[in-house]
Design a protein around this motif. Structure first.
Motif, PDB file in Angstrom:
ATOM      1  N   LEU A  82       0.829  -1.206   0.000  1.00  0.00           N
ATOM      2  CA  LEU A  82       0.000   0.000   0.000  1.00  0.00           C
ATOM      3  C   LEU A  82       0.864   1.257   0.000  1.00  0.00           C
ATOM      4  O   LEU A  82       0.569   2.232  -0.708  1.00  0.00           O
ATOM      5  CB  LEU A  82      -0.920  -0.005   1.218  1.00  0.00           C
ATOM      6  CG  LEU A  82      -1.962   1.121   1.263  1.00  0.00           C
ATOM      7  CD1 LEU A  82      -3.019   0.896   0.203  1.00  0.00           C
ATOM      8  CD2 LEU A  82      -2.609   1.218   2.634  1.00  0.00           C
ATOM      9  N   ILE A  85       2.323   1.723  -3.607  1.00  0.00           N
ATOM     10  CA  ILE A  85       1.333   2.241  -4.554  1.00  0.00           C
ATOM     11  C   ILE A  85       1.024   3.703  -4.251  1.00  0.00           C
ATOM     12  O   ILE A  85       0.848   4.528  -5.162  1.00  0.00           O
ATOM     13  CB  ILE A  85       0.053   1.393  -4.503  1.00  0.00           C
ATOM     14  CG1 ILE A  85       0.370  -0.038  -4.930  1.00  0.00           C
ATOM     15  CG2 ILE A  85      -1.015   1.981  -5.406  1.00  0.00           C
ATOM     16  CD1 ILE A  85       0.901  -0.168  -6.333  1.00  0.00           C
ATOM     17  N   THR A  86       0.988   4.052  -2.964  1.00  0.00           N
ATOM     18  CA  THR A  86       0.751   5.446  -2.597  1.00  0.00           C
ATOM     19  C   THR A  86       1.865   6.345  -3.098  1.00  0.00           C
ATOM     20  O   THR A  86       1.612   7.440  -3.620  1.00  0.00           O
ATOM     21  CB  THR A  86       0.617   5.569  -1.068  1.00  0.00           C
ATOM     22  OG1 THR A  86      -0.466   4.751  -0.612  1.00  0.00           O
ATOM     23  CG2 THR A  86       0.355   7.011  -0.667  1.00  0.00           C
ATOM     24  N   GLY A  89       1.528   6.961  -6.717  1.00  0.00           N
ATOM     25  CA  GLY A  89       0.521   7.991  -6.945  1.00  0.00           C
ATOM     26  C   GLY A  89       1.060   9.384  -6.684  1.00  0.00           C
ATOM     27  O   GLY A  89       0.777  10.334  -7.440  1.00  0.00           O
ATOM     28  N   PHE A 304      -6.312  -5.684  -2.224  1.00  0.00           N
ATOM     29  CA  PHE A 304      -6.585  -4.304  -2.636  1.00  0.00           C
ATOM     30  C   PHE A 304      -8.044  -4.183  -3.076  1.00  0.00           C
ATOM     31  O   PHE A 304      -8.396  -4.420  -4.228  1.00  0.00           O
ATOM     32  CB  PHE A 304      -5.641  -3.880  -3.765  1.00  0.00           C
ATOM     33  CG  PHE A 304      -4.427  -3.149  -3.286  1.00  0.00           C
ATOM     34  CD1 PHE A 304      -4.181  -1.846  -3.654  1.00  0.00           C
ATOM     35  CD2 PHE A 304      -3.529  -3.776  -2.439  1.00  0.00           C
ATOM     36  CE1 PHE A 304      -3.060  -1.168  -3.204  1.00  0.00           C
ATOM     37  CE2 PHE A 304      -2.400  -3.123  -1.983  1.00  0.00           C
ATOM     38  CZ  PHE A 304      -2.170  -1.808  -2.369  1.00  0.00           C
ATOM     39  N   TRP A 309      -7.981   1.450  -2.299  1.00  0.00           N
ATOM     40  CA  TRP A 309      -7.689   2.486  -3.290  1.00  0.00           C
ATOM     41  C   TRP A 309      -8.112   3.864  -2.793  1.00  0.00           C
ATOM     42  O   TRP A 309      -7.501   4.878  -3.153  1.00  0.00           O
ATOM     43  CB  TRP A 309      -8.379   2.160  -4.613  1.00  0.00           C
ATOM     44  CG  TRP A 309      -7.722   1.033  -5.350  1.00  0.00           C
ATOM     45  CD1 TRP A 309      -8.190  -0.232  -5.513  1.00  0.00           C
ATOM     46  CD2 TRP A 309      -6.455   1.078  -6.009  1.00  0.00           C
ATOM     47  NE1 TRP A 309      -7.294  -0.986  -6.227  1.00  0.00           N
ATOM     48  CE2 TRP A 309      -6.223  -0.209  -6.556  1.00  0.00           C
ATOM     49  CE3 TRP A 309      -5.494   2.068  -6.193  1.00  0.00           C
ATOM     50  CZ2 TRP A 309      -5.069  -0.516  -7.276  1.00  0.00           C
ATOM     51  CZ3 TRP A 309      -4.347   1.762  -6.910  1.00  0.00           C
ATOM     52  CH2 TRP A 309      -4.144   0.496  -7.440  1.00  0.00           C
ATOM     53  N   VAL A 312      -5.204   5.003  -0.797  1.00  0.00           N
ATOM     54  CA  VAL A 312      -4.133   5.448  -1.694  1.00  0.00           C
ATOM     55  C   VAL A 312      -4.397   6.871  -2.173  1.00  0.00           C
ATOM     56  O   VAL A 312      -3.501   7.727  -2.173  1.00  0.00           O
ATOM     57  CB  VAL A 312      -4.003   4.483  -2.889  1.00  0.00           C
ATOM     58  CG1 VAL A 312      -3.061   5.054  -3.942  1.00  0.00           C
ATOM     59  CG2 VAL A 312      -3.493   3.122  -2.419  1.00  0.00           C
ATOM     60  N   GLN A 315      -3.962   9.334   0.795  1.00  0.00           N
ATOM     61  CA  GLN A 315      -2.565   9.494   1.186  1.00  0.00           C
ATOM     62  C   GLN A 315      -1.762  10.233   0.124  1.00  0.00           C
ATOM     63  O   GLN A 315      -0.927  11.087   0.438  1.00  0.00           O
ATOM     64  CB  GLN A 315      -1.927   8.122   1.456  1.00  0.00           C
ATOM     65  CG  GLN A 315      -2.448   7.422   2.705  1.00  0.00           C
ATOM     66  CD  GLN A 315      -1.823   7.994   3.980  1.00  0.00           C
ATOM     67  OE1 GLN A 315      -1.634   9.188   4.125  1.00  0.00           O
ATOM     68  NE2 GLN A 315      -1.510   7.115   4.914  1.00  0.00           N
ATOM     69  N   ALA A 316      -2.002   9.922  -1.136  1.00  0.00           N
ATOM     70  CA  ALA A 316      -1.268  10.596  -2.208  1.00  0.00           C
ATOM     71  C   ALA A 316      -1.628  12.076  -2.258  1.00  0.00           C
ATOM     72  O   ALA A 316      -0.748  12.942  -2.362  1.00  0.00           O
ATOM     73  CB  ALA A 316      -1.569   9.926  -3.551  1.00  0.00           C
TER      74      ALA A 316
END
Length: 401
Positions: A82, A85-86, A89, A304, A309, A312, A315-316
């Motif tokens: 996670l 992926i963040t 992003g 996921f 998502w 994500v 956080q992004a």
């Protein structure tokens, strides 16, 4: 060109027209109006940043708590996946914003700020590592603490950030601000001691008591590590972001905050890849077996769901929001936004998760919220305040008067 002498009919018009001194006064009054309008826009922008930070902090804690508590262990996502992926992003978002900032010259910006200045580029490795550790341990903390407990104890990052700011940035704070920081620490202590007493009184067996105590200890340890990482990484990043850079002995404009986020996200992704390879055998199992009748290790991006998502995205976007707060306001202002979100997160947690709050928690949380607010805002005149902060005090009020 020389002005012609006024004709008789022009003299009559001149008598009817207002004196030139009045015109000069009106023109002079336009500047304060423009300055006042700019100040209002600046205050409105800071208030908008505060609102966005509050909404982001509250949402990400509640959604993360939901995904870590209602899902079976074999269906849980891996924290490192996670985080990676963040960071991807964040890299995409920061690159898009840098593309807009440079009017389409993203590749030239990458060449100038990365390949031509590798030493300046590698300075971002330190906050990248600290932020990655912080983001990883935060999920551990949320998994072992209730949402209100996590949000309240995480306020200690305001205290740690202030202390690190004094050491690294030579920042000065007023006596009122140090008093607020002391009350904040006292409030956190009251909340933590209340949680320990409540945990000992509610357990039905010694075995359950030791398990819950271990969870509380694990969560508080993770929060402490996160606070320290947040302080050092935030202040170091602020120092790097605002410092002028040199090019052959000549000063040049500082690197944009979006390019700094591109650099930091790149390092974070690299570190997460190394960490994924290192912990491959400890990723957990899916609950299913392979042809050899052995449990299958969780693959990349296992578990996921749509809620993952959402985390994500929060956080992004939060990473970009923090960068904007550091650039346009002050690094410690992040703590104020988090403090305001405690009330929202606590209120929502009582309905979503059935969290029960004690009187001791309410007293400690109130002390923390009051301390956080008055750390960056003047004390009311009725309470003996109202005096403006001195010029050597860094943090100014961000709420419009």
């Amino acid at each position: 060109m020389e002005q012609e002498e006024p004709k008789p009919q022009d003299e009559v018009k001149a008598l009817k027209s207002p004196p030139s001194s009045d015109n000069s006064i009106k023109m002079g009054d336009a500047k304060p109006a423009d300055a006042d309008g700019g100040a209002k826009k600046d205050a409105a922008f800071r208030l908008f940043l505060l609102f966005m930070m509050t909404a982001q902090n509250s949402s990400v804690v509640l959604v993360t708590r939901y995904t870590r508590t209602v899902v079976a262990p074999e269906n849980l996502y891996v924290i490192n996946d996670l985080v990676m992926i963040t960071e991807i992003g964040k890299l995409v978002m920061a690159a898009a914003l840098e593309y807009n900032h440079t009017n389409g010259h993203l590749l030239r910006s990458i060449k100038e700020n990365i390949f031509e200045r590798p030493l300046d580029f590698f300075r971002i490795l330190i906050p990248s590592l600290l932020y990655l550790v912080q983001n990883s341990v935060l999920y551990i903390a949320i998994s072992n603490l209730t949402a209100p407990m996590f949000q309240v104890t995480y306020q200690c990052k305001l205290l740690t950030t202030a202390i690190v700011s004094v050491v690294m940035l030579q920042r000065q704070y007023s006596m009122k601000q140090w008093t607020c920081l002391s009350l904040l620490g006292l409030g956190v202590a009251i909340v933590v001691l209340g949680a320990r007493d409540k945990g000992k009184g509610d357990n039905e067996s010694n075995e359950e008591d030791s398990a819950n105590a271990q969870n509380l200890f694990t969560g508080l340890t993770a929060v402490t590590v996160a606070c320290l990482c947040s302080a050092f990484a935030g202040v170091y990043f602020e120092k790097v972001l605002k410092r002028p850079t040199n090019d052959g002995g000549q000063a040049r404009a500082p690197v944009s905050m979006w390019m700094r986020n591109v650099q930091m996200a790149f390092f974070s992704i690299c570190i997460a890849l190394i960490n994924m390879y290192r912990e491959y055998g400890d990723r957990g199992f899916t609950g299913e077996t392979d042809e050899s009748n052995e449990l299958m290790i969780k693959p990349f991006m296992h578990g996921f769901t749509a809620w993952a998502w959402v985390i994500v995205a929060l956080q992004a976007g939060g990473g970009m929001l923090v960068a904007a707060v550091i650039k346009y306001a002050d690094n410690v202002l992040k703590g104020m936004a988090t403090g305001v979100s405690v009330a929202t997160g606590t209120f929502a947690s009582t309905f979503l998760f059935g969290t029960t709050l004690s009187m001791q928690f309410g007293i400690g949380a109130a002390m923390i919220l009051v301390s956080v607010y008055f750390f960056s805002n003047d004390v009311p005149v009725a309470c003996g305040g109202g005096k403006k902060a001195k010029s050597d005090v860094e943090l100014k009020p961000i709420l419009p008067k």
